[in-house]
Design a protein around this motif. Structure first.
Motif: not given
Ligand code: LMG
Ligand code: NDP
Ligand code: PMR
Length: 401
Positions: A73, A362, A364, A374
């Motif tokens: 990401t 997100v 996590w 994610e």
């Protein structure tokens, strides 16, 4: 009986040995008989036994914060390598940094030498002692008073923080209370049920007030993190252990959460464990609503996470002794969801500072190899309509609307 039987299956050699400075700290606080709070009761239990920990790949309290993202990401607002060379020390505010995950995160960040941590805690002395005991250097942290169970205290904290004239680069909303055995609700200074009042409403006001300060920061990656949990997500096994989180139509929250109509968000009967799980759903919904409203405009990264099951922390201080005894081995050997406080601290520290975890919006999580990914939130915890309604009702309760 079933539990006794299950307990008898425990190998008699199960011994608990927590290593490192955290354990030394806990032992010290126990041995000196200086009772900071009930929190230590939970830890005392784990000190009596020793869980033979699998050796972690990295030594405890290593200063290295690694991120192995499964989903690549690329962050949108990271500094170039050239800028990084001259980057100043970041300032991170962490609520509830006097124990557990918050303390471990403060320590992990301080150890990098790149962060000054503001430990925002309700018990000043306990936080000061904890910081010293885990070996944080004086120049790496400042303890400041914050009681999230009082909106007045939240406002005072924001004022005091501003008076320090430090920039705000990262805010970590970490503190929480969990009252699984309470038969009756207890309430915050303003009269809200304590778990939702502290974990959600206190943080809601704090994050709204400090958003301006974050905006003003010139740090290359400004972040606001609200700690979530698997138990608020009903798309998981853990989230299906009763009582399940459910905010309903928020009628209890809308009517003030003060015990007169109801002390539960959904308007139902009080249940301390459900109130905690509901508060975690609020935390995860708030993070997404902040992302939708402010990410583009401010460039701030908003994130939540489930750091793993840190079964030894003070969070379980009010649970029954049998639970506190069995929960760590259960998580370690049966669900395999257990993580040490140190490992969890490194995970949260990644969300604070790792360039590869710079994506906004997100939730996590980490897999068994400690690689971040994610994760998907449950239907309710990702319901945008509910997030908007929660935002509006919460604004009224904390006096922002
Ligand atoms: C509830 O009680 C309250 O009722 C509720 O109101 C709310 O407050 C809620 O989330 C908060 O808590 C908590 C708890 C009481 O009740 C339950 O969790 C109900 C389920 C308990 C059922 C346990 C059965 C065990 C089944 C697991 C299978 C393991 C069997 C071992 C077989 C091994 C084979 C290889 O309970 C307590 O107070 C104590 C319960 C502790 C829960 C933690 C789970 C215990 C599991 C015990 C296994 C321990 C094994 C250790 C490792 C062995 C290694 C071989
Ligand atoms: P701890 O009880 O060890 O830490 C909680 C911290 O919050 C403590 O520092 C506590 O202060 C502080 N706190 C509680 N009430 C207030 C208040 N009114 N004002 C200011 N601070 C307060 O628990 P954990 O470290 O486990 O919990 C940290 C976070 O991690 C929580 O958000 C929790 O929901 C989350 N989490 C925990 C998991 C776990 O397995 N333990 C799993 C998933 C998420 P004091 O030291 O004074 O008591
Ligand atoms: Mg749970 C994969 C299974 C898993 C995981 C990762 C957790 C995490 N739990 C799992 C399974 C189970 N739990 C099962 C099968 C049971 C029934 C025996 C079970 C029970 C249980 C209880 C009674 N678990 C609990 C409790 C608590 O009181 C804790 C809680 O709900 O706090 C709100 C808890 C937790 N389990 C977890 C995690 C992370 C918690 C605690 C903390 C949190 O969500 O913040």
């Amino acid at each position: 009986m079933a539990l006794q039987a299950a307990y008898s299956l425990l190998p008699s050699t199960v011994s608990i040995r927590k290593e490192g400075k955290f354990n030394a700290y806990l032992k010290e606080t126990t041995l000196t008989g200086f009772s900071f709070s009930n929190h230590l009761k939970a830890d005392n239990i784990s000190n009596l036994l020793t869980i033979k920990e699998q050796r972690r790949q990295s030594p405890r309290f290593s200063t290295v914060i690694r991120a192995q993202t499964v989903t690549a990401t690329p962050p949108s607002n990271e500094a170039s390598p050239e800028q990084k060379k001259t980057q100043r020390k970041g300032t991170a505010v962490i609520t509830g940094a006097s124990s557990g995950l918050g303390l471990a995160t403060a320590k992990a960040l301080a150890d990098t030498g790149k962060w000054h941590v503001i430990m925002a805690c309700r018990n000043f002395l306990k936080a000061e002692k904890a910081a010293k005991f885990v070996g944080m250097s004086k120049e790496d942290y400042t303890v400041m008073h914050l009681d999230l169970a009082s909106l007045e205290s939240v406002k005072q904290f924001v004022d005091s923080f501003r008076r320090t004239e430090r920039p705000l680069d990262v805010l970590v909303c970490n503190a929480a209370v969990y009252q699984p055995t309470a038969k009756e609700p207890s309430f915050t200074a303003e009269g809200f049920e304590l778990s939702v009042g502290t974990n959600h409403l206190g943080h809601f006001l704090l994050s709204r007030l400090l958003l301006d300060d974050l905006k003003q920061s010139d740090y290359p990656s400004k972040r606001m993190i609200i700690v979530g949990s698997i138990t608020g997500n009903t798309n998981t096994l853990a989230g299906n252990v009763p009582p399940k989180a459910n905010l309903g139509d928020l009628r209890g929250l809308a009517s003030g959460l003060n015990g007169q109509n109801s002390s539960m968000i959904d308007g139902g009967e009080y249940d301390g464990a459900k109130a905690y799980k509901d508060s975690k759903v609020c935390n995860m919904l708030t993070m997404q609503e902040l992302h939708r409203r402010y990410h583009e405009e401010t460039g701030v990264t908003f994130a939540s996470l489930y750091p793993g099951c840190i079964a030894t922390t003070g969070l379980f201080r009010e649970h029954v002794p049998l639970f506190r005894l069995l929960f760590p081995p259960f998580q370690k050997y049966i669900t395999k969801g257990y993580v040490s406080e140190e490992e969890a601290g490194k995970r949260l520290a990644q969300v604070v500072s790792d360039p590869s975890l710079g994506k906004s919006g997100v939730y996590w999580s980490w897999n068994n190899n400690s690689s971040s990914f994610e994760n998907q939130l449950s239907k309710e915890a990702s319901d945008a309509e509910k997030a908007k309604k929660l935002w509006e009702v919460s604004e009224k309760l904390v006096g922002l609307a």
